[in-house]
Design a protein around this motif. Structure first.
Motif, PDB file in Angstrom:
ATOM      1  N   GLU A  19       0.691  -1.111   0.069  1.00  0.00           N
ATOM      2  CA  GLU A  19       0.038   0.003  -0.042  1.00  0.00           C
ATOM      3  C   GLU A  19       0.864   1.266  -0.113  1.00  0.00           C
ATOM      4  O   GLU A  19       0.589   2.282  -0.443  1.00  0.00           O
ATOM      5  N   ASP A  20       2.195   1.258   0.423  1.00  0.00           N
ATOM      6  CA  ASP A  20       3.070   2.392   0.738  1.00  0.00           C
ATOM      7  C   ASP A  20       3.803   2.356  -0.736  1.00  0.00           C
ATOM      8  O   ASP A  20       4.671   3.591  -0.590  1.00  0.00           O
ATOM      9  N   GLY A  21       3.877   1.697  -1.609  1.00  0.00           N
ATOM     10  CA  GLY A  21       4.870   1.593  -2.652  1.00  0.00           C
ATOM     11  C   GLY A  21       5.246   0.554  -3.145  1.00  0.00           C
ATOM     12  O   GLY A  21       4.808  -0.542  -3.066  1.00  0.00           O
ATOM     13  N   GLU A  22       6.587   0.451  -3.972  1.00  0.00           N
ATOM     14  CA  GLU A  22       6.899  -0.513  -4.786  1.00  0.00           C
ATOM     15  C   GLU A  22       8.457  -0.612  -4.335  1.00  0.00           C
ATOM     16  O   GLU A  22       9.320   0.162  -4.074  1.00  0.00           O
ATOM     17  N   ASP A  44      11.041   5.523  -1.347  1.00  0.00           N
ATOM     18  CA  ASP A  44      11.432   5.953   0.105  1.00  0.00           C
ATOM     19  C   ASP A  44      10.517   5.371   1.102  1.00  0.00           C
ATOM     20  O   ASP A  44      11.154   5.056   2.261  1.00  0.00           O
ATOM     21  N   ALA A  45       9.420   5.251   1.019  1.00  0.00           N
ATOM     22  CA  ALA A  45       8.200   4.724   2.104  1.00  0.00           C
ATOM     23  C   ALA A  45       8.724   3.320   2.712  1.00  0.00           C
ATOM     24  O   ALA A  45       8.432   3.186   3.533  1.00  0.00           O
ATOM     25  N   LEU A  46       9.528   2.639   1.710  1.00  0.00           N
ATOM     26  CA  LEU A  46       9.635   1.119   2.078  1.00  0.00           C
ATOM     27  C   LEU A  46      11.157   1.009   2.465  1.00  0.00           C
ATOM     28  O   LEU A  46      11.504  -0.060   2.913  1.00  0.00           O
ATOM     29  N   ARG A  47      11.892   2.239   2.590  1.00  0.00           N
ATOM     30  CA  ARG A  47      13.226   1.726   2.685  1.00  0.00           C
ATOM     31  C   ARG A  47      13.471   1.325   4.295  1.00  0.00           C
ATOM     32  O   ARG A  47      12.850   1.663   5.059  1.00  0.00           O
ATOM     33  N   GLY A  48      14.679   0.600   4.352  1.00  0.00           N
ATOM     34  CA  GLY A  48      14.950  -0.074   5.650  1.00  0.00           C
ATOM     35  C   GLY A  48      14.218  -1.138   6.088  1.00  0.00           C
ATOM     36  O   GLY A  48      14.240  -1.457   7.347  1.00  0.00           O
ATOM     37  N   ARG A  49      13.269  -1.782   5.356  1.00  0.00           N
ATOM     38  CA  ARG A  49      12.449  -2.957   5.685  1.00  0.00           C
ATOM     39  C   ARG A  49      13.147  -4.101   5.201  1.00  0.00           C
ATOM     40  O   ARG A  49      12.421  -5.020   5.503  1.00  0.00           O
ATOM     41  N   GLY A  50      14.109  -4.097   4.393  1.00  0.00           N
ATOM     42  CA  GLY A  50      14.916  -5.591   3.651  1.00  0.00           C
ATOM     43  C   GLY A  50      13.975  -5.626   2.608  1.00  0.00           C
ATOM     44  O   GLY A  50      14.235  -6.987   2.155  1.00  0.00           O
ATOM     45  N   TYR A  51      13.227  -5.113   1.829  1.00  0.00           N
ATOM     46  CA  TYR A  51      12.265  -5.617   0.729  1.00  0.00           C
ATOM     47  C   TYR A  51      13.477  -5.818  -0.555  1.00  0.00           C
ATOM     48  O   TYR A  51      13.201  -6.648  -1.269  1.00  0.00           O
TER      49      TYR A  51
END
Length: 61
Positions: A19-22, A44-51
């Motif tokens: 929902e927050d990005g790709e 940017d919204a997903l950075r730092g989550r290991g995706y």
């Protein structure tokens, strides 16, 4: 979270969608057993989550 795989004759990509990005990881094929990871991009919204790492592991796994 959804991960889509797109495969072509010379390369492909994995796309993780939330929902927050790709997050995207693309690769090229250099023969039957060799792939070259060309690019990774994480919104940017997903950075730092290991995706990004998770997508790379899908390619080399």
């Amino acid at each position: 979270m959804q991960v889509d795989f797109e495969d072509g004759e010379t390369g492909g990509r994995y796309v993780l969608r939330t929902e927050d990005g790709e997050a995207v990881a693309t690769f090229s094929k250099a023969g039957d057993k060799i792939v070259i990871i060309d690019h990774t991009e994480v919104d940017d919204a997903l950075r730092g989550r290991g995706y990004g790492q998770m997508l790379i592991e899908q390619i080399v796994g």
